[in-house]
Design a protein around this motif. Structure first.
Motif, PDB file in Angstrom:
ATOM      1  N   ALA A   1       0.844  -1.202   0.000  1.00  0.00           N
ATOM      2  CA  ALA A   1       0.000   0.000   0.000  1.00  0.00           C
ATOM      3  C   ALA A   1       0.874   1.245   0.000  1.00  0.00           C
ATOM      4  O   ALA A   1       1.947   1.262   0.607  1.00  0.00           O
ATOM      5  CB  ALA A   1      -0.911   0.001   1.220  1.00  0.00           C
ATOM      6  N   PRO A   2       0.413   2.305  -0.686  1.00  0.00           N
ATOM      7  CA  PRO A   2       1.178   3.552  -0.675  1.00  0.00           C
ATOM      8  C   PRO A   2       1.279   4.080   0.757  1.00  0.00           C
ATOM      9  O   PRO A   2       0.344   3.957   1.542  1.00  0.00           O
ATOM     10  CB  PRO A   2       0.349   4.503  -1.534  1.00  0.00           C
ATOM     11  CG  PRO A   2      -0.671   3.669  -2.234  1.00  0.00           C
ATOM     12  CD  PRO A   2      -0.815   2.405  -1.458  1.00  0.00           C
ATOM     13  N   ARG A   3       2.433   4.671   1.083  1.00  0.00           N
ATOM     14  CA  ARG A   3       2.593   5.176   2.448  1.00  0.00           C
ATOM     15  C   ARG A   3       1.839   6.479   2.633  1.00  0.00           C
ATOM     16  O   ARG A   3       1.719   7.292   1.713  1.00  0.00           O
ATOM     17  CB  ARG A   3       4.061   5.325   2.807  1.00  0.00           C
ATOM     18  CG  ARG A   3       4.764   6.476   2.115  1.00  0.00           C
ATOM     19  CD  ARG A   3       6.175   6.603   2.625  1.00  0.00           C
ATOM     20  NE  ARG A   3       6.922   7.417   1.680  1.00  0.00           N
ATOM     21  CZ  ARG A   3       8.030   8.041   1.962  1.00  0.00           C
ATOM     22  NH1 ARG A   3       8.565   7.940   3.142  1.00  0.00           N
ATOM     23  NH2 ARG A   3       8.635   8.775   1.052  1.00  0.00           N
TER      24      ARG A   3
ATOM     25  N   TYR B   1       1.704  10.008   0.632  1.00  0.00           N
ATOM     26  CA  TYR B   1       2.849  10.925   0.553  1.00  0.00           C
ATOM     27  C   TYR B   1       2.992  11.476  -0.863  1.00  0.00           C
ATOM     28  O   TYR B   1       3.160  12.681  -1.052  1.00  0.00           O
ATOM     29  CB  TYR B   1       4.125  10.210   1.011  1.00  0.00           C
ATOM     30  CG  TYR B   1       5.367  11.029   0.801  1.00  0.00           C
ATOM     31  CD1 TYR B   1       5.644  12.128   1.614  1.00  0.00           C
ATOM     32  CD2 TYR B   1       6.270  10.725  -0.203  1.00  0.00           C
ATOM     33  CE1 TYR B   1       6.785  12.894   1.424  1.00  0.00           C
ATOM     34  CE2 TYR B   1       7.408  11.471  -0.406  1.00  0.00           C
ATOM     35  CZ  TYR B   1       7.669  12.562   0.409  1.00  0.00           C
ATOM     36  OH  TYR B   1       8.797  13.317   0.203  1.00  0.00           O
ATOM     37  N   ASP B   2       2.910  10.602  -1.868  1.00  0.00           N
ATOM     38  CA  ASP B   2       3.063  11.047  -3.260  1.00  0.00           C
ATOM     39  C   ASP B   2       1.973  12.026  -3.682  1.00  0.00           C
ATOM     40  O   ASP B   2       2.210  12.916  -4.491  1.00  0.00           O
ATOM     41  CB  ASP B   2       3.081   9.854  -4.215  1.00  0.00           C
ATOM     42  CG  ASP B   2       4.345   9.024  -4.086  1.00  0.00           C
ATOM     43  OD1 ASP B   2       5.348   9.511  -3.542  1.00  0.00           O
ATOM     44  OD2 ASP B   2       4.314   7.851  -4.524  1.00  0.00           O
ATOM     45  N   GLY B   3       0.770  11.890  -3.143  1.00  0.00           N
ATOM     46  CA  GLY B   3      -0.336  12.765  -3.494  1.00  0.00           C
ATOM     47  C   GLY B   3      -0.423  14.010  -2.631  1.00  0.00           C
ATOM     48  O   GLY B   3      -1.286  14.859  -2.850  1.00  0.00           O
ATOM     49  N   CYS B   4       0.451  14.125  -1.660  1.00  0.00           N
ATOM     50  CA  CYS B   4       0.396  15.257  -0.721  1.00  0.00           C
ATOM     51  C   CYS B   4       1.746  15.978  -0.732  1.00  0.00           C
ATOM     52  O   CYS B   4       2.080  16.645  -1.695  1.00  0.00           O
ATOM     53  CB  CYS B   4       0.023  14.723   0.674  1.00  0.00           C
ATOM     54  SG  CYS B   4      -0.397  15.986   1.893  1.00  0.00           S
TER      55      CYS B   4
END
Length: 128
Positions: free
Chosen positions: A2-4, A14-17
């Motif tokens: 799962a993405p962190r 994290y990547d989207g924020c």
């Protein structure tokens, strides 16, 4: 896997924020977003981002992060100004950490201003 989750506490990945701000594909739209991204930079160990988002008049010449400090949580206590169209703002926060396994807290009322059209950290006053 799962993405962190982003360390800043928004619940986003994290990547989207904050990751988008750290890698330069986005810039902070508000003072609070910049403050959250700076907290995340401490959490993920990104001193270059911290220096790049520090006001030129108060920025240190270099910044070394303590490898024994692990940032464990962020609570935004309040904001003034700092909106999309504002020129300055403050963000009060409480950041939890483990320093070589010992719990600690940093609480600050941070001042942010625009420099070159971008939000930057100016300085802060410790909260009691």
């Amino acid at each position: 896997m799962a993405p962190r989750r982003c360390p800043c506490g928004t619940g986003l990945t994290y990547d989207g924020c904050c990751g988008r701000l750290h890698d330069g594909t986005a810039t902070a739209g508000t003072a609070e977003q910049l403050m959250r991204s700076r907290y995340s930079a401490f959490a993920v160990g990104d001193p270059a981002y911290l220096l790049a988002t520090w006001h030129s008049s108060t920025r240190p010449g270099r910044l070394e992060l303590d490898p024994d400090v692990r940032w464990t949580g962020l609570e935004v206590l309040g904001t003034t100004g700092g909106s999309l169209l504002a020129a300055e703002g403050t963000v009060a926060f409480r950041a939890s950490r483990l320093d070589d396994g010992v719990p600690g807290v940093q609480a600050e009322d941070s001042r942010f201003v625009r420099e070159g059209g971008r939000w930057v950290y100016l300085d802060g006053v410790p909260l009691r």
